[in-house]
Design a protein around this motif. Structure first.
Motif, PDB file in Angstrom:
ATOM      1  N   TRP A  37      35.531  47.699  38.623  1.00  0.00           N
ATOM      2  CA  TRP A  37      36.573  47.232  39.526  1.00  0.00           C
ATOM      3  C   TRP A  37      37.588  48.337  39.702  1.00  0.00           C
ATOM      4  O   TRP A  37      37.919  49.034  38.758  1.00  0.00           O
TER       5      TRP A  37
ATOM      6  N   LYS B 225      41.263  49.298  39.917  1.00  0.00           N
ATOM      7  CA  LYS B 225      42.522  48.723  39.456  1.00  0.00           C
ATOM      8  C   LYS B 225      43.639  49.687  39.784  1.00  0.00           C
ATOM      9  O   LYS B 225      43.435  50.700  40.426  1.00  0.00           O
TER      10      LYS B 225
ATOM     11  N   THR C 175      33.800  45.471  51.192  1.00  0.00           N
ATOM     12  CA  THR C 175      34.252  44.852  49.943  1.00  0.00           C
ATOM     13  C   THR C 175      33.112  43.984  49.411  1.00  0.00           C
ATOM     14  O   THR C 175      32.418  43.314  50.175  1.00  0.00           O
TER      15      THR C 175
ATOM     16  N   THR D  21      41.431  42.492  47.799  1.00  0.00           N
ATOM     17  CA  THR D  21      42.712  43.000  47.309  1.00  0.00           C
ATOM     18  C   THR D  21      43.785  42.876  48.381  1.00  0.00           C
ATOM     19  O   THR D  21      43.485  42.882  49.577  1.00  0.00           O
TER      20      THR D  21
ATOM     21  N   SER E  41      46.381  45.037  47.802  1.00  0.00           N
ATOM     22  CA  SER E  41      46.967  46.358  47.598  1.00  0.00           C
ATOM     23  C   SER E  41      46.773  47.222  48.839  1.00  0.00           C
ATOM     24  O   SER E  41      45.911  46.955  49.674  1.00  0.00           O
TER      25      SER E  41
ATOM     26  N   ILE F 111      43.269  52.303  45.593  1.00  0.00           N
ATOM     27  CA  ILE F 111      44.339  51.343  45.856  1.00  0.00           C
ATOM     28  C   ILE F 111      45.579  51.724  45.058  1.00  0.00           C
ATOM     29  O   ILE F 111      45.488  52.442  44.066  1.00  0.00           O
TER      30      ILE F 111
ATOM     31  N   ALA G 216      45.811  42.492  42.989  1.00  0.00           N
ATOM     32  CA  ALA G 216      45.861  43.949  43.113  1.00  0.00           C
ATOM     33  C   ALA G 216      44.561  44.653  42.735  1.00  0.00           C
ATOM     34  O   ALA G 216      44.374  45.799  43.104  1.00  0.00           O
ATOM     35  N   SER G 217      43.656  44.030  42.017  1.00  0.00           N
ATOM     36  CA  SER G 217      42.385  44.698  41.725  1.00  0.00           C
ATOM     37  C   SER G 217      41.485  44.586  42.956  1.00  0.00           C
ATOM     38  O   SER G 217      41.755  43.834  43.887  1.00  0.00           O
ATOM     39  N   TRP G 218      40.401  45.356  42.974  1.00  0.00           N
ATOM     40  CA  TRP G 218      39.518  45.377  44.151  1.00  0.00           C
ATOM     41  C   TRP G 218      38.129  45.769  43.715  1.00  0.00           C
ATOM     42  O   TRP G 218      37.962  46.649  42.868  1.00  0.00           O
TER      43      TRP G 218
END
Length: 123
Positions: free
Chosen positions: A5, A7, A32, A40, A42, A92, A99-101
Motif C-alpha cells: 500500500w 502510505k 486504483t 485515497t 490524498s 501521495i 490517506a493510504s492508497w
C-alpha cells in the motif's frame, strides 16, 4: 494482486513493461486497485522520467473523487521534452481522510507519437 500500500510520503518508482519538439503531451491513466479501502483522498503527484531528463512534479487532479476503488482516472499533461519515456515516479502526500492508497498500474500514452507504455506497481 499486490499487498503493498502507498502510505504517507511513499512513492513508487515504476519501470515499463516495454519499452521531438520543445514540449510533449501525455495521457496518464492511473488504475486504483479493486480491493477494500484501495482509494485515497490524498493528493497524488507524478513525475515522468525519460532518456533526456524528467518532468516537473505533476499534481494529478481533475475531480473531487479521483483515485477511488477500481477506478481509472485519466489526466492530459504537457511537459518539456523528456525524450523516450523510461519510468514514472508516483505517490501521495498522505493527508486527508483515507490517506493510504493501493495503486494497481499506470498507463502513459505520448499523444504526439502514440506510444503507450504500461507501468505495473511492484511487478
Amino acid at each position: 494482486f499486490h499487498d503493498d500500500w502507498c502510505k504517507e510520503d511513499v512513492y513508487a518508482s515504476l519501470k515499463p513493461e516495454t519499452s521531438g519538439g520543445a514540449t510533449c503531451r501525455y495521457n496518464i491513466a492511473v488504475h486504483t486497485s479493486d480491493r477494500r479501502f484501495a482509494g485515497t483522498d490524498s493528493t497524488v503527484t507524478a513525475k515522468l522520467i525519460g532518456t533526456k531528463g524528467e518532468s516537473k512534479t505533476l499534481t494529478l487532479e481533475n475531480s473531487a473523487n479521483n483515485f477511488e476503488r477500481a477506478r481509472i482516472d485519466e489526466f492530459v499533461v504537457q511537459t518539456e521534452n523528456i525524450g523516450k519515456l523510461t519510468g514514472v515516479d508516483i505517490g501521495i502526500d498522505g493527508k486527508g481522510m483515507g490517506a493510504s492508497w493501493h495503486l494497481n498500474m499506470v498507463t502513459v500514452a505520448n499523444l504526439g507519437d502514440g506510444e503507450k507504455i504500461f507501468f505495473h506497481h511492484n511487478d
